[in-house]
Motif scaffolding. Structure first.
Motif, mmCIF file in Angstrom:
data_model
loop_
_atom_site.group_PDB
_atom_site.id
_atom_site.type_symbol
_atom_site.label_atom_id
_atom_site.label_comp_id
_atom_site.label_asym_id
_atom_site.label_seq_id
_atom_site.Cartn_x
_atom_site.Cartn_y
_atom_site.Cartn_z
ATOM 1 N N THR A 67 0.836 -1.203 0.000
ATOM 2 C CA THR A 67 0.000 0.000 0.000
ATOM 3 C C THR A 67 0.871 1.253 0.000
ATOM 4 O O THR A 67 1.801 1.379 0.800
ATOM 5 N N LEU A 68 0.567 2.175 -0.886
ATOM 6 C CA LEU A 68 1.348 3.410 -0.986
ATOM 7 C C LEU A 68 0.879 4.425 0.048
ATOM 8 O O LEU A 68 -0.294 4.787 0.103
ATOM 9 N N ASP A 110 1.456 8.286 1.596
ATOM 10 C CA ASP A 110 1.989 9.595 1.222
ATOM 11 C C ASP A 110 3.075 10.037 2.203
ATOM 12 O O ASP A 110 2.903 9.946 3.419
ATOM 13 N N PRO A 126 4.723 9.159 -2.597
ATOM 14 C CA PRO A 126 4.192 7.903 -2.049
ATOM 15 C C PRO A 126 5.262 6.837 -1.908
ATOM 16 O O PRO A 126 6.131 6.686 -2.775
ATOM 17 N N ARG A 127 5.194 6.089 -0.808
ATOM 18 C CA ARG A 127 6.118 4.980 -0.571
ATOM 19 C C ARG A 127 5.333 3.761 -0.099
ATOM 20 O O ARG A 127 4.353 3.894 0.657
ATOM 21 N N PRO A 128 5.742 2.553 -0.510
ATOM 22 C CA PRO A 128 5.073 1.349 -0.001
ATOM 23 C C PRO A 128 5.194 1.271 1.518
ATOM 24 O O PRO A 128 6.256 1.549 2.083
ATOM 25 N N SER A 185 8.172 -0.442 3.037
ATOM 26 C CA SER A 185 9.515 0.153 2.973
ATOM 27 C C SER A 185 9.760 1.145 4.102
ATOM 28 O O SER A 185 10.875 1.647 4.259
ATOM 29 N N ASN A 236 -9.252 6.651 -3.517
ATOM 30 C CA ASN A 236 -8.072 5.849 -3.840
ATOM 31 C C ASN A 236 -8.017 5.584 -5.343
ATOM 32 O O ASN A 236 -8.988 5.133 -5.951
ATOM 33 N N GLU A 296 -2.913 5.257 -0.596
ATOM 34 C CA GLU A 296 -3.434 5.183 -1.971
ATOM 35 C C GLU A 296 -4.384 6.342 -2.272
ATOM 36 O O GLU A 296 -5.265 6.240 -3.110
#
Length: 311
Positions: free
Chosen positions: A128-129, A131, A136-138, A141, A189, A255
């Motif tokens: 899921t991304l 903000d 945006p980052r997963p 991570s 989303n 998202e």
């Protein structure tokens, strides 16, 4: 990630060796007592399973031992007491096979240990991304100290990040572990939004005002399931849940949808296993977490039915 059916490997019960032979006490009790092992030369059977209205069913016929089970046969997957990651598979209500969350080979004994919580924590799927000020980052991570974008308080660092891996067989045994997927566009989303059933989402449309007299309310994804735009899912490879904790309860953008950071409340800690709770306690005590106030009113139980997104 989502699948209409998933395939899991199981061993027919005629491939399982029990001390003393047979299963006079019943398979669950004998397996719980220990001493069972996988027979030499045992080969796993691939079961293709789908979610039917009343739970998992066989998506294709399968032979387990001397019995050929037809497509559509009901399947139940249940924990074995005291055997972490071991599951008894019943077909048509009858014991038929064993499955494990981890690979199992001939000669291995059965594992021991306490079971993981039957419910998932309030969490995002790892892909899921989320903000951040840098884009945006997963969720998978992110680590403690990384900065995320919040609705009301600008850019804020993450205080703690927890993770929990759930296998496909665990999802079948415990419905509370199954992710919930929201179709694109339901809450702003752009892509499918995949979260745990306990993860709460911010609703800020007319429903919140009309039904509850609030501009915004938080509701769990599981309460929004309508089997259309919001539905539980099976994941062939399992799912990694990611828990994001800030210094206070925040609303993040996942998202593009508004969704909360981790807020234990009355039940939030129940979805964390013992290891996660221990690492969290090193950062902030459970007593301090319990005193945190929610950023917005939280709907519970039947209240959330009015907010079904397809209505």
């Amino acid at each position: 990630m989502n699948a209409t059916c998933i395939t899991v490997g199981v061993f027919a019960l005629d491939q399982i060796l029990l001390p003393g032979g047979g299963a006079a006490k019943g398979w669950p009790q004998r397996l719980a007592e220990g001493g069972a092992a996988l027979a030499d030369g045992a080969e796993p059977v691939a079961l293709s399973l789908a979610l039917g209205p009343d739970g998992p069913v066989l998506a294709r016929p399968a032979r387990l031992g001397r019995t050929l089970w037809p497509e559509g046969a009901n399947v139940q997957v249940e924990d074995i007491a005291g055997r972490q990651g071991l599951f008894l598979v019943r077909c048509g209500g009858k014991p038929a096979a064993l499955a494990m969350a981890a690979p199992w080979t001939a000669g291995d004994g059965l594992p021991e240990g306490a079971h993981a919580p039957p419910e998932a924590p309030a969490a995002f799927a790892a892909g899921t991304l989320i903000d951040t000020p840098d884009g945006p980052r997963p969720a998978g991570s992110l680590t403690a100290g990384d900065v995320v974008t919040t609705l009301s308080n600008g850019s804020r660092p993450l205080r703690w990040v927890g993770r929990r891996r759930v296998s496909a067989i665990e999802m079948l045994a415990r419905p509370g572990l199954r992710p919930v997927v929201l179709a694109p566009g339901l809450l702003g989303n752009a892509r499918e939004l995949v979260v745990s059933a306990r993860q709460r989402l911010l609703i800020d449309d007319w429903r919140a005002e009309v039904y509850f007299g609030e501009d915004r309310v938080l509701v769990s994804a599981g309460a929004l399931v309508d089997d259309q735009g919001v539905r539980p899912m099976l994941a062939e490879a399992g799912v990694e849940y990611v828990v994001l904790l800030c210094d206070r309860h925040e609303v993040l953008l996942a998202e593009g949808a508004l969704s909360e950071s981790f807020h234990p409340g009355d039940e939030g800690l129940e979805g964390l296993d013992a290891e996660a709770r221990a690492t969290l306690a090193q950062v902030v005590s459970e007593a301090d977490l319990a005193r945190r106030r929610a950023a917005y009113p939280i709907l519970r139980g039947s209240e959330a039915r009015a907010l079904r997104l397809q209505g």
